[in-house]
Design an enzyme around this catalytic site. Structure first.
Site, PDB file in Angstrom:
ATOM      1  N   ASP A   1      32.160 -94.758 -69.527  1.00  0.00           N
ATOM      2  CA  ASP A   1      33.530 -94.827 -69.025  1.00  0.00           C
ATOM      3  C   ASP A   1      34.326 -95.800 -69.874  1.00  0.00           C
ATOM      4  O   ASP A   1      33.801 -96.795 -70.363  1.00  0.00           O
ATOM      5  CB  ASP A   1      33.545 -95.280 -67.565  1.00  0.00           C
ATOM      6  CG  ASP A   1      33.010 -96.687 -67.371  1.00  0.00           C
ATOM      7  OD1 ASP A   1      33.817 -97.635 -67.346  1.00  0.00           O
ATOM      8  OD2 ASP A   1      31.773 -96.852 -67.251  1.00  0.00           O
ATOM      9  N   SER A   2      35.603 -95.475 -70.078  1.00  0.00           N
ATOM     10  CA  SER A   2      36.538 -96.338 -70.787  1.00  0.00           C
ATOM     11  C   SER A   2      36.022 -96.679 -72.182  1.00  0.00           C
ATOM     12  O   SER A   2      35.791 -95.791 -72.992  1.00  0.00           O
ATOM     13  CB  SER A   2      36.798 -97.596 -69.956  1.00  0.00           C
ATOM     14  OG  SER A   2      37.865 -98.351 -70.495  1.00  0.00           O
ATOM     15  N   ALA A   3      35.818 -97.968 -72.470  1.00  0.00           N
ATOM     16  CA  ALA A   3      35.307 -98.354 -73.773  1.00  0.00           C
ATOM     17  C   ALA A   3      33.925 -97.755 -74.029  1.00  0.00           C
ATOM     18  O   ALA A   3      33.606 -97.368 -75.162  1.00  0.00           O
ATOM     19  CB  ALA A   3      35.233 -99.879 -73.869  1.00  0.00           C
TER      20      ALA A   3
END
Length: 939
Positions: A247-249
């Site tokens: 998720d995300s980074a």
């Protein structure tokens, strides 16, 4: 005080109370006005959770980076029903990943882009902290042989071995915070739903370990799983049984790792799940400015209270941005300074040499000014080639090959320094801004447009494994996620900006080589913020978890040939069936959720007819919608020519794999030997015959409402993000830079005194580092690059420490990076932070790399001093950076992360019995939090 449970409670409690009353007023107003529009915030649970998470992240900006890292990397015990087995990815896997990246970059890019090949391989730990996760109910009983008994962790890893489906999860946190502890509850949920196991990696984080350190750790984890070294507790996992997820980074790291594996010819995993991937660190898409109010990300981005670690440039030391002082190129916003041309190197070498002679010391890039600097429009007109090199109005001769060794060019590189990247201004009649202060913690400004930092500017995202991509419609990153998905599914329709192709040899090759569409399932969730899976209790998140796990099960339990033909479980025939245990589990969880919802009757949330649907029912309904989309022609299909090309490419890759298997590591031979046998069971194969499935679909595009109901996405032409010209992608633009500068100016004033104290602290640690090195030399420290005996060596009485050995797999230490240019924040090149000094001491006295000839003993006076230093230890290695090594709370049972997990586990419990136990745990945690609120000082 820093970020800890007490400060978090003080900061968040008023937000929670205020949100409760605002929610009631808003609901009353909607009912009075007859407003029937369904919104995510109509659910009080989501409304409260959204503002709590937003408040916590906001709290982090008022504190130092180290404080936030320490809190989110604190070890939290797992729930009693979960099996968590800690392991460490060893140096052998880390070194293999480093070799892969060195091969990917090549010698020229390693020097001019990365800053060297050594500094990013340096780590304080003896490997990468990781853990295996699954449900205890899934463990298999073992008859352990007589003799040496393995540890509980090793035993549990073996007891998971029968679970073939494996998810390699890379957590998010903006590349600089978060850990396996912040995400463990989510990972347990994945393991339970897919009846498999999860491998979570606690990669090194910026700014201490900036790009490409985290990418190396992700690749190392993949090699560790697929080609375990001798002594590893698990067997080799075939790529067809493995899925990347993040998720995300973490999702951004996953897509970058996939492109490296693809480019180097390594087998890719069966698929990848990308949840709100951060793939454009230049912030060049509109949603980054439009969705501030509907996302959890702070309004000014990730700015923090000053500390010895961050920011690099303290207030008053230098301007963060100035009007342009150099003419083009580089083109505004385009960091073509990454890879200089020969003409630019020569010009800068001559200029710096002359200035150095005149001044008696080396000149710097900031001292070099062009006599006439025009406005942005003049610059663009004078720069006909996108990304043309600075210092010259002419492109390099086409015949020039930068990969060919050139002694003159190598000598000139010693004088080369990148100029600040320019900002693309809204008004072309003004001078562009030039950035002198680093705006992202993960990478320098010059590196932000590199394809492994911002994957959205990859030369091609074709020929990757199947991708399931999720985005929230209200998140800042929405547009770049939507663009990434379409770029992967349609490489020819979304070409990469010319400047990226010009400066990257590999990217130009990729744009021509990888044109086969990647199969992509994109879903955009209404009203959802960044990483919707954090909010596990809302309907759309429940559907997301079910949909993710069905994707994972589909691509890992069917043959590779079947997944090539159809990676979408929605198009699998016959439809997915769920056993009685799954359905009964969903029923119990739904009843538990209803009980909790009755506790919040004041929410007044709309109750559609199907609001009580389980995640299984949501999934089954989405299958029907997907098939209707296919029948109506609303999905994107691959042409026959593309299918034939894909088959030819796969045959060629298989041939290459067989050729490589004779000289690569054990994994490659394993993968080749088992490629024909790593398929599903006969029953699964019977289900997946070609005449039953719906083959040939390359992309599914959908939206999901707040109740988990799926509908087709609007046509491409109606999607704003897809109308942006390729030349505008990956440019640093004025609006987000102005917003960051405004926030940074506020923080500079607010924390001016803190910045002054930080300057003194940095000086203190520099003196401490110098003393440490001098005393080590006195005690007999000898490095392999010492050409002459150190004056202290002849007086040394104890030059070898018999209790510690030189680590033969630890290649480099902080004294081995002469001639390299690591980013300013990199711990390997610093001597002015506590963590940098701790790394130095560990490398000298405890875990020396192969470049050290001796391991000296600690001076008695230094040992006494360390006994009174809370940051040190007289005999043991000092604790390493909190961006790498977990910390442990002084009061073990009490931590904010555990409180959050306790509260969530109550209404997401697997059974009524567990719900009661979880409720007691949550109540006890909250009660303890109230009692310890004023005295708590947890790290």
């Amino acid at each position: 005080m820093g970020v800890n449970t007490g400060s978090a409670a003080i900061h968040i409690t008023p937000v929670a109370v205020r949100t409760f009353f605002k929610h009631a007023k808003r609901r009353a107003r909607k009912l009075k006005n007859g407003d029937t529009k369904e919104e995510a915030t109509d659910d009080i649970l989501y409304d409260e959770a959204f503002h709590i998470v937003k408040a916590f992240i906001d709290l982090g900006t008022y504190n130092t980076v180290e404080s936030l890292q320490r809190f989110t990397n604190t070890h939290v015990p797992a729930p009693y029903w979960a099996c968590v087995a800690p392991v460490q990815v060893p140096f052998s896997s880390c070194n293999r990943a480093a070799d892969a990246l060195i091969d990917w970059f090549g010698p020229d890019d390693l020097k001019t882009v990365v800053g060297g090949e050594r500094w990013w391989q340096i780590r304080g730990m003896d490997g990468i902290e990781s853990e295996w996760i699954t449900e205890k109910d899934y463990l298999q009983d073992l008859d352990l042989p007589a003799g040496k008994k393995p540890s509980d962790s090793e035993t549990n890893v073996v007891r998971m071995e029968h679970l073939e489906t494996v998810m390699l999860y890379v957590h998010g946190g903006a590349y600089f915070w978060g850990s396996i502890n912040t995400h463990r509850y989510q990972l347990i949920r994945y393991a339970r739903k897919m009846k498999g196991r999860v491998f979570a990696v606690n990669y090194r984080k910026a700014p201490q370990y900036p790009w490409p350190c985290p990418l190396q750790d992700v690749l190392a984890s993949y090699f560790y799983l697929t080609s375990p070294p001798p002594g590893a507790p698990h067997k080799a996992i075939h790529p067809s049984k493995l899925v990347f997820a993040g998720d995300s980074a973490g999702a951004g790291l996953c897509i970058s790792a996939l492109t490296v594996l693809r480019d180097l010819g390594y087998p890719q995993p069966a698929g990848a799940v990308l949840i709100s991937p951060w793939v454009d660190l230049t912030h060049s898409f509109p949603s980054i400015m439009e969705n501030t109010a509907t996302d959890i990300i702070p309004p000014h981005g990730f700015i923090h209270k000053p500390s010895p670690l961050w920011p690099i440039g303290l207030v008053g030391e230098r301007a963060r941005a100035l009007p342009a002082r150099t003419n083009p190129p580089p083109r505004p916003g385009h960091a073509d300074t990454l890879k200089p041309s020969s003409s630019r190197i020569a010009d800068q070498a001559v200029q710096r040499t002359g200035e150095g002679e005149d001044r008696g010391n080396p000149a710097h890039a900031s001292d070099m000014k062009d006599p006439v600097v025009g406005d942005q429009q003049e610059m663009l007109e004078e720069s006909p080639l996108e990304g043309q090199d600075a210092g010259s109005k002419h492109a390099d001769p086409p015949s020039r090959d930068h990969d060919t060794p050139d002694p003159d060019r190598e000598a000139a590189l010693e004088f080369w320094e990148p100029k600040p990247p320019k900002v693309l201004m809204d008004n072309h009649d003004t001078k562009p801004l030039e950035l002198y202060s680093q705006i992202q913690l993960y990478a320098t400004n010059e590196q932000l447009t590199h394809p492994l930092v911002s994957p959205v500017v990859q030369g091609s995202l074709g020929n990757l494994c199947p991708l399931y991509i999720l985005a929230g419609d209200g998140e800042l990153l929405r547009d770049e996620i939507v663009y990434l998905a379409h770029k992967a599914a349609s490489p020819k329709d979304f070409p990469t900006r010319n400047g990226v192709l010009k400066e990257g040899r590999r990217q130009k090759e990729n744009a021509e080589k990888f044109q086969t569409p990647t199969k992509v399932h994109l879903q955009v969730y209404d009203d959802m913020c960044h990483v919707l899976t954090v909010f596990t209790f809302i309907d759309s998140a429940k559907y997301a978890y079910r949909s993710i796990t069905e994707f994972v099960k589909h691509v890992t339990t069917h043959s590779e040939e079947h997944v090539d033909r159809n990676p979408f479980p929605e198009f699998h025939m016959p439809p997915a069936d769920f056993n009685r245990e799954d359905i009964e589990d969903a029923r119990r969880r739904r009843e538990s959720s209803r009980t909790y919802s009755r506790f919040f009757m004041s929410s007044g949330r709309p109750s559609p007819v199907d609001s009580s649907r389980s995640d299984i029912k949501m999934w089954q309904d989405s299958e029907k919608v997907a098939r209707e989309e296919e029948q109506q022609g609303n999905v994107e299909r691959m042409s026959n020519a593309v299918v034939e090309s894909e088959q030819a490419t796969k045959s060629s890759n298989l041939s290459d794999s067989r050729t490589k298997s004779t000289h690569l590591k054990p994994f490659d031979a394993f993968a080749t030997a088992n490629s024909s046998t790593a398929s599903a069971s006969p029953a699964a194969m019977a289900k997946s015959s070609s005449h039953q499935d719906i083959p040939g679909v390359s992309m599914i595009r959908e939206r999901v409402d707040i109740f988990g109901r799926v509908r087709p996405m609007e046509p491409r032409g109606d999607v704003q993000a897809l109308q942006i010209p390729p030349g505008q992608i990956g440019l640093i633009k004025e609006a987000p830079v102005r917003r960051w500068l405004a926030g940074q100016e506020i923080w500079d004033v607010k924390f001016k005194r803190s910045a002054m104290k930080v300057a003194l602290k940095r000086k203190h640690y520099e003196e401490k580092a110098a003393r440490l090195l001098n005393h080590a030399r006195e005690q007999g420290l000898i490095l392999s690059h010492d050409h002459h005996p150190h004056p202290y060596h002849s007086n040394s009485t104890a030059s070898i420490n018999g209790t510690h050995d030189i680590g033969h797999e630890r290649r480099w230490g902080p004294f081995d990076i002469d001639g390299e240019q690591p980013p300013p924040s990199a711990i390997a090149g610093r001597r002015d932070t506590r963590e940098a000094v701790a790394l130095m001491k560990k490398m000298i006295y405890h875990t020396a790399p192969v470049t050290h000839k001796t391991v000296p003993k600690v001076k008695t006076s230094d040992a006494v001093r360390a006994a009174f230093d809370p940051e040190d230890h007289p005999t043991k290695a000092p604790k390493q950076s909190v961006s790498e090594q977990q910390t442990y709370a002084r009061i073990v049972p009490f931590h904010g992360l555990r409180m959050w997990q306790g509260l969530v586990s109550y209404f997401m419990s697997r059974s009524t019995t567990k719900a009661v136990k979880s409720k007691d745990q949550a109540v006890e945690a909250v009660r303890s939090g109230s009692e310890k609120l004023t005295s708590s000082n947890n790290p």
